[in-house]
Enzyme design. Structure first.
Site, short mmCIF file in Angstrom:
data_model
loop_
_atom_site.label_atom_id
_atom_site.label_comp_id
_atom_site.label_asym_id
_atom_site.label_seq_id
_atom_site.Cartn_x
_atom_site.Cartn_y
_atom_site.Cartn_z
N ASP A 38 0.92 -1.63 -0.12
CA ASP A 38 -0.03 0.01 -0.09
C ASP A 38 0.74 0.88 0.22
O ASP A 38 1.81 0.92 0.43
CB ASP A 38 -0.74 0.35 0.87
CG ASP A 38 -2.32 -0.02 0.78
OD1 ASP A 38 -2.92 0.15 -0.38
OD2 ASP A 38 -2.83 -0.01 2.14
N HIS A 55 2.94 3.32 -8.75
CA HIS A 55 2.97 2.85 -9.21
C HIS A 55 4.10 1.36 -9.56
O HIS A 55 4.57 0.73 -10.04
CB HIS A 55 1.67 1.61 -10.27
CG HIS A 55 0.31 2.54 -9.15
ND1 HIS A 55 0.68 2.10 -8.36
CD2 HIS A 55 -0.46 2.90 -9.87
CE1 HIS A 55 -1.13 2.52 -7.75
NE2 HIS A 55 -1.56 2.80 -8.93
N LEU A 149 12.82 -19.39 -4.58
CA LEU A 149 11.95 -18.88 -3.83
C LEU A 149 11.07 -18.79 -4.66
O LEU A 149 11.43 -18.69 -6.22
CB LEU A 149 12.54 -17.26 -3.47
CG LEU A 149 11.16 -16.43 -3.18
CD1 LEU A 149 10.70 -15.99 -1.89
CD2 LEU A 149 11.82 -14.80 -3.48
C1 LIG Z 1 -0.85 -5.98 -11.71
C2 LIG Z 1 -1.24 -5.66 -11.26
C3 LIG Z 1 0.43 -4.47 -10.95
C4 LIG Z 1 0.63 -4.10 -9.59
C5 LIG Z 1 2.08 -3.70 -9.67
N1 LIG Z 1 2.20 -2.47 -8.81
C6 LIG Z 1 1.07 -1.88 -8.32
C7 LIG Z 1 0.26 -2.24 -7.43
C8 LIG Z 1 1.16 -2.31 -5.77
C9 LIG Z 1 2.56 -1.97 -5.89
C10 LIG Z 1 3.48 -2.59 -6.57
C11 LIG Z 1 3.50 -2.35 -7.87
N2 LIG Z 1 3.05 -4.98 -9.33
N3 LIG Z 1 4.26 -4.91 -9.63
C12 LIG Z 1 4.66 -6.13 -9.77
C13 LIG Z 1 3.33 -6.89 -10.66
C14 LIG Z 1 3.65 -7.94 -11.36
C15 LIG Z 1 2.84 -8.82 -11.53
C16 LIG Z 1 2.82 -10.13 -11.58
C17 LIG Z 1 4.32 -10.20 -11.96
F1 LIG Z 1 3.87 -12.13 -13.42
C18 LIG Z 1 5.02 -9.50 -12.54
C19 LIG Z 1 4.81 -8.23 -11.87
C20 LIG Z 1 2.47 -5.73 -10.49
N4 LIG Z 1 1.12 -6.13 -11.14
#
Ligand SMILES: CCc1cc(N2CCCCCC2)n2ncc(-c3ccc(F)cc3)c2n1
Length: 258
Positions: A38, A55, A149
């Site tokens: 968050d 983000h 991991l």
């Molecule tokens: C699809 C929404 C989303 C949002 C998001 N945020 C935004 C919200 C929270 C903070 C982290 C950054 N991240 N960060 C990595 C991924 C990610 C997901 C799957 C994957 F296989 C590789 C990377 C990610 N995916």
């Protein structure tokens, strides 16, 4: 905080990060750490930047924390990347979020292979855009034999819908005669959840000062230690993760007993 080292009380604040890591690794490391990431929007707002900048910075923190969790010997790292409620956000923000997996995997997959990291997910990927699904499935396929991991992304995930889906499956099995009412117990429910193959989280971390579960792993967190921090996710560091693990190691978990 003080810790026992070779029979002596040591003030860990006088130690380097490397020394604290070595000290921490001499005690049980939480096998499964779950994180509600968050504070990304607030991080951007504080800098008069667009929310999506938060983000994007948050995505870099996922990379940094994954490296450190792997070095610490954590077995499973589950990160709540997109909840079923997040679809209510403005479309441009969702479009940006849905491109983050492509960027993350495109740049980090080689290093994850070197580090023997396996990519997994929980949630319903069917509603994710095709490019997001493609990047995800390719990464899960390429890393499926890795034994280090497990980096487990919760994507379009909601705990209540996960539990309803598990109950429906069990009910269907009872109707089909594959299960009896006597078979229905806590272990049966656990085995029908998306996390059936994972250990339950030992430590839950939530950043940015929010103190709630937000429909995240409600069944699985029954005996999990919680650690809340005001730190915004983009600012979350190796030091923050180590502090959470050190705090976890100080607690003696009872699982409901004395
Ligand atoms: C699809 C929404 C989303 C949002 C998001 N945020 C935004 C919200 C929270 C903070 C982290 C950054 N991240 N960060 C990595 C991924 C990610 C997901 C799957 C994957 F296989 C590789 C990377 C990610 N995916």
């Amino acid at each position: 905080m003080f810790k026992k080292l070779l029979g002596k009380q040591v003030n860990i604040n006088t130690l380097s990060l490397e020394e604290r890591v070595a000290l921490s690794k001499s005690e049980p490391i939480p096998a499964h750490v779950a994180i509600i990431m968050d504070g990304n929007g607030r991080w951007a707002k504080k800098r008069a930047m667009p929310r999506v900048a938060g983000h994007h910075e948050g995505m870099k923190t996922v990379r940094k924390v994954t490296r450190f969790a792997s070095d610490l010997g954590i077995q499973v790292l589950t990160v709540y990347a997109f909840s079923t409620e997040n679809w209510k956000r403005p479309k441009p923000e969702i479009d940006f979020l849905m491109r983050l997996p492509v960027e993350f995997l495109g740049s980090f997959l080689p290093e994850m292979m070197e580090r023997n990291v396996r990519v997994e997910m929980i949630g319903d990927p069917s509603l994710l855009p095709a490019h997001t699904q493609k990047a995800l499935y390719e990464a899960m396929e390429e890393t499926k034999h890795n034994t280090g991991l497990i980096l487990n992304f919760a994507l379009n995930y909601g705990s209540r819908s996960e539990m309803v889906s598990a109950m429906k499956t069990m009910l269907q099995k009872v109707q089909d005669g594959h299960l009896t009412m006597q078979d229905i117990n806590e272990e049966c429910m656990t085995s029908h959840l998306m996390t059936a193959h994972l250990p339950e989280p030992d430590l839950l971390i939530r950043t940015s000062g929010e103190v709630r579960l937000s429909n995240f792993m409600l069944w699985q967190l029954a005996y999990t230690e919680f650690w809340f921090t005001d730190t915004l996710w983009p600012d979350f560091s190796e030091e923050n993760l180590l502090e959470a693990v050190e705090n976890y190691q100080k607690r003696n978990r009872r699982y409901g007993g004395l």
